[in-house]
Write a protein that holds these residues in place. Structure first.
Motif, mmCIF file in Angstrom:
data_model
loop_
_atom_site.group_PDB
_atom_site.id
_atom_site.type_symbol
_atom_site.label_atom_id
_atom_site.label_comp_id
_atom_site.label_asym_id
_atom_site.label_seq_id
_atom_site.Cartn_x
_atom_site.Cartn_y
_atom_site.Cartn_z
ATOM 1 N N ILE A 328 0.797 -1.221 0.000
ATOM 2 C CA ILE A 328 0.000 0.000 0.000
ATOM 3 C C ILE A 328 0.828 1.269 0.000
ATOM 4 N N ILE A 329 2.108 1.211 0.339
ATOM 5 C CA ILE A 329 2.927 2.427 0.460
ATOM 6 C C ILE A 329 2.989 3.224 -0.838
ATOM 7 N N PRO A 330 3.204 2.639 -2.030
ATOM 8 C CA PRO A 330 3.219 3.453 -3.262
ATOM 9 C C PRO A 330 1.901 4.194 -3.506
ATOM 10 N N LEU A 331 0.790 3.531 -3.209
ATOM 11 C CA LEU A 331 -0.504 4.180 -3.399
ATOM 12 C C LEU A 331 -0.690 5.330 -2.420
ATOM 13 N N LEU A 332 -0.269 5.118 -1.163
ATOM 14 C CA LEU A 332 -0.387 6.191 -0.174
ATOM 15 C C LEU A 332 0.476 7.384 -0.542
ATOM 16 N N ARG A 333 1.657 7.139 -1.081
ATOM 17 C CA ARG A 333 2.527 8.240 -1.494
ATOM 18 C C ARG A 333 1.867 9.073 -2.600
ATOM 19 N N SER A 334 1.264 8.395 -3.562
ATOM 20 C CA SER A 334 0.610 9.115 -4.660
ATOM 21 C C SER A 334 -0.596 9.905 -4.160
ATOM 22 N N LEU A 335 -1.355 9.326 -3.228
ATOM 23 C CA LEU A 335 -2.508 10.045 -2.682
ATOM 24 C C LEU A 335 -2.077 11.266 -1.872
ATOM 25 N N ASN A 336 -1.014 11.129 -1.099
ATOM 26 C CA ASN A 336 -0.511 12.264 -0.324
ATOM 27 C C ASN A 336 -0.001 13.375 -1.235
ATOM 28 N N ALA A 337 0.527 12.989 -2.404
ATOM 29 C CA ALA A 337 1.027 14.000 -3.347
ATOM 30 C C ALA A 337 -0.111 14.862 -3.885
ATOM 31 N N LEU A 338 -1.336 14.331 -3.914
ATOM 32 C CA LEU A 338 -2.468 15.137 -4.370
ATOM 33 C C LEU A 338 -2.845 16.217 -3.371
#
Length: 578
Positions: A328-338
């Motif tokens: 889940i870490i890559p997805l969380l990073r992308s969501l936080n970037a938004l």
């Protein structure tokens, strides 16, 4: 013989009508009494005249030809006298040049139906037009229009006048993504809703349920009322609509998040990541603090994914907490970037101004967005159009449930080349709208400069799809265009030589002068001139010159050169300071 009895005069009159006797002289005693008898017996006179008309080749003694005064009509009050009868308009030319000449070289008769735009370029008659009114009258088969013209010749002005007519008729214009802020003044004037989006100017929640989600409580209340009235059939229909609305909202939320993440990563996200987002959104609504009036925000989705539920781990085939964190870490990073990346904090929080479906007009102003940031513009445009589609669907659902009247919308895509290139899915969204706008009771106004704008799209598939917009448009409106554009356009529309000459002449600039302008500035001859082509079978077009009303001039609703005011007032070249 002196006649005394009325019957004697009747006999004399019959003989005169038959041509057996001449009419007596008017100033004789017998003639005086005869003509006096005629005045007192109008009914007999009318009957005699009718009988005279039925007799062929019977000369009437005393009949006189029409005098010049009779040709010009009667004089006096309420009369139709004309001192001079004008002759028909005449043209003179040589036999070679005038062979088969028709005086109506340009211009079909324009019906006075729709929003008043201006006057006919040649005849000066008033021109009224808007897609929805012409669609209702059967003049066009599809309520949409495609507008082509070079910059600065009044495309947006023409569309704003049509939209004013929509508001006057109770229709709702929606400008979902006003890139240059050209419709803000118009929407303010008609009492509509302006939503400003930009850094520090408002937020958009990509997980917002929109107007469609906000009507769900009304549908729930309607179902409860119908069940109390034991109208279970109608309640079942609305429950079916309610399930459909919930699934539409969920699908739009998942699609929106997938698109935003794909834009941020410059590519498609993984299929399992889309699945995890979908499952997480369904689980979030089971929380007590999340409902249709308070939808989840990005931070709620990030927190739920970081925590990880049993269903999420089971569907993702992760059996330990370490495997889940690694997944889940890559997805969380992308969501936080938004939340604080290229889009700033525009997506960090709830939607600051939700769309109201009962507003006279809606404009989402995105002119404050940095035009050089393609990622941010694409993300915001996708969110704007998702909100607009949700509002349209919500209005139709309320009408189907009997909770609101049927509303009609007019969606406007000004600067369409920017809208279509903003995000990969925008071409398909607009393509679907051009095919289904009659089903959605929505007018589509598409505005761009030239065909080359559509040819500049990134993929070949998008280019082919966009070129089909003009073929499906109900009407095509052309302003000033160069000859090269008309050659391309002629493959889809038929122009006469006179029409082509007009359109090309409108693309020319104003003639230069030897001195500076005093007073009013010189304007191009083609500003405000357009050719309306309601048919693609070669039927004549309607040339119109838009006319601004005093109110439009006073409030400067169509003036896009406001920032040049001080420059235009100078009138002279300023001297450089020492």
């Amino acid at each position: 013989m002196i006649l005394k009895e009325p019957d004697d005069y009747a006999t004399l009159h019959e003989q005169i009508i038959a041509g057996d006797k001449p009419a007596p002289r008017r100033f004789s005693l017998q003639g005086y009494r005869y003509y006096r008898w005629k005045q007192k017996n109008n009914r007999l006179m009318q009957r005699a005249e009718q009988l005279a008309k039925q007799v062929d080749d019977v000369p009437v003694v005393g009949e006189k030809p029409l005098s010049p005064a009779a040709i010009h009509g009667f004089t006096g009050r309420w009369s139709g006298h004309a001192a001079v009868v004008s002759g028909p308009q005449e043209w003179q030319t040589t036999t070679n040049l005038g062979a088969g000449f028709n005086p109506n070289v340009v211009g079909a008769p324009a019906p006075a139906i729709g929003a008043p735009l201006g006057e006919h370029v040649i005849t000066g008659s008033e021109i009224c037009c808007d897609p929805l009114s012409w669609f209702r009258e059967g003049i066009i088969a599809n309520p949409s229009c495609f507008v082509l013209s070079l910059p600065g010749l009044g495309k947006s002005t023409l569309i704003r006048k049509m939209l004013m007519g929509d508001v006057a008729q109770g229709h709702i214009p929606i400008i979902a993504g006003d890139i240059k802020g050209e419709y803000v003044g118009f929407v303010h004037q008609v009492g509509g809703q302006v939503i400003t989006v930009g850094h520090g100017m408002g937020t958009l929640n990509p997980l917002d349920v929109g107007a469609l989600g906000r009507v769900i409580p009304q549908l729930d209340a309607k179902i409860t009322q119908l069940k109390k009235e034991k109208d279970f059939g109608a309640a079942g229909e609305i429950e079916k609509m309610l399930r459909q609305a919930r699934e539409q909202i969920h699908g739009r939320q998942v699609t929106m998040m997938s698109t935003l993440l794909g834009l941020a990563r410059k590519g498609q996200i993984e299929d399992y990541e889309v699945m995890l987002i979908s499952i997480a959104l369904r689980e979030i609504y089971e929380q007590t603090d999340i409902d249709w009036d308070h939808p989840p925000v990005l931070t709620d989705l990030i927190a739920h994914l970081a925590k990880g539920s049993e269903q999420l781990k089971e569907k993702s085939c992760t059996f330990t907490d370490a495997e889940w964190r690694e997944l889940i870490i890559p997805l969380l990073r992308s969501l936080n970037a938004l939340l604080d990346g290229p889009t700033g904090q525009i997506f960090a929080g709830e939607t600051s101004t939700p769309i109201r479906v009962d507003s006279p007009a809606v404009c989402i102003d995105v002119s404050a967005i940095d035009r050089g940031d393609e990622k941010m513009k694409a993300a915001v445009m996708m969110a704007c159009w998702a909100s607009a589609f949700g509002a349209i669907e919500a209005a139709h659902m309320l009408a189907d449930a009997g909770l609101a009247p049927q509303r009609y919308f007019s969606a406007t895509l000004d600067e369409m080349w920017q809208v279509l290139s903003a995000a990969p899915g925008m071409v398909s969204h607009v393509d679907a709208l051009t095919r289904l706008n009659r089903t959605d009771a929505t007018v589509l106004n598409m505005i761009t400069h030239t065909f080359k704008d559509l040819e500049a799209l990134k993929t070949e598939e998008d280019r082919k799809t966009a070129m089909g917009f003009i073929e499906r448009a109900g009407m095509v409106i052309c302003g000033g265009l160069p000859n090269s554009e008309l050659e391309i356009l002629s493959s889809r529309l038929e122009f006469s030589s006179a029409e082509s000459g007009l359109v090309i002449s409108w693309s020319k600039g104003a003639h230069p002068k030897r001195s500076r302008t005093k007073g009013a500035r010189t304007v191009p001859p083609g500003r405000g001139c357009f050719m309306i082509k309601p048919s693609k079978d070669g039927s004549p077009g309607i040339p119109v010159r838009t006319i601004l009303t005093p109110t439009e001039i006073e409030y400067r609703l169509h003036d896009t050169n406001i920032r040049f005011d001080e420059f235009f007032k100078l009138g002279t070249i300023s001297k450089a300071s020492p």
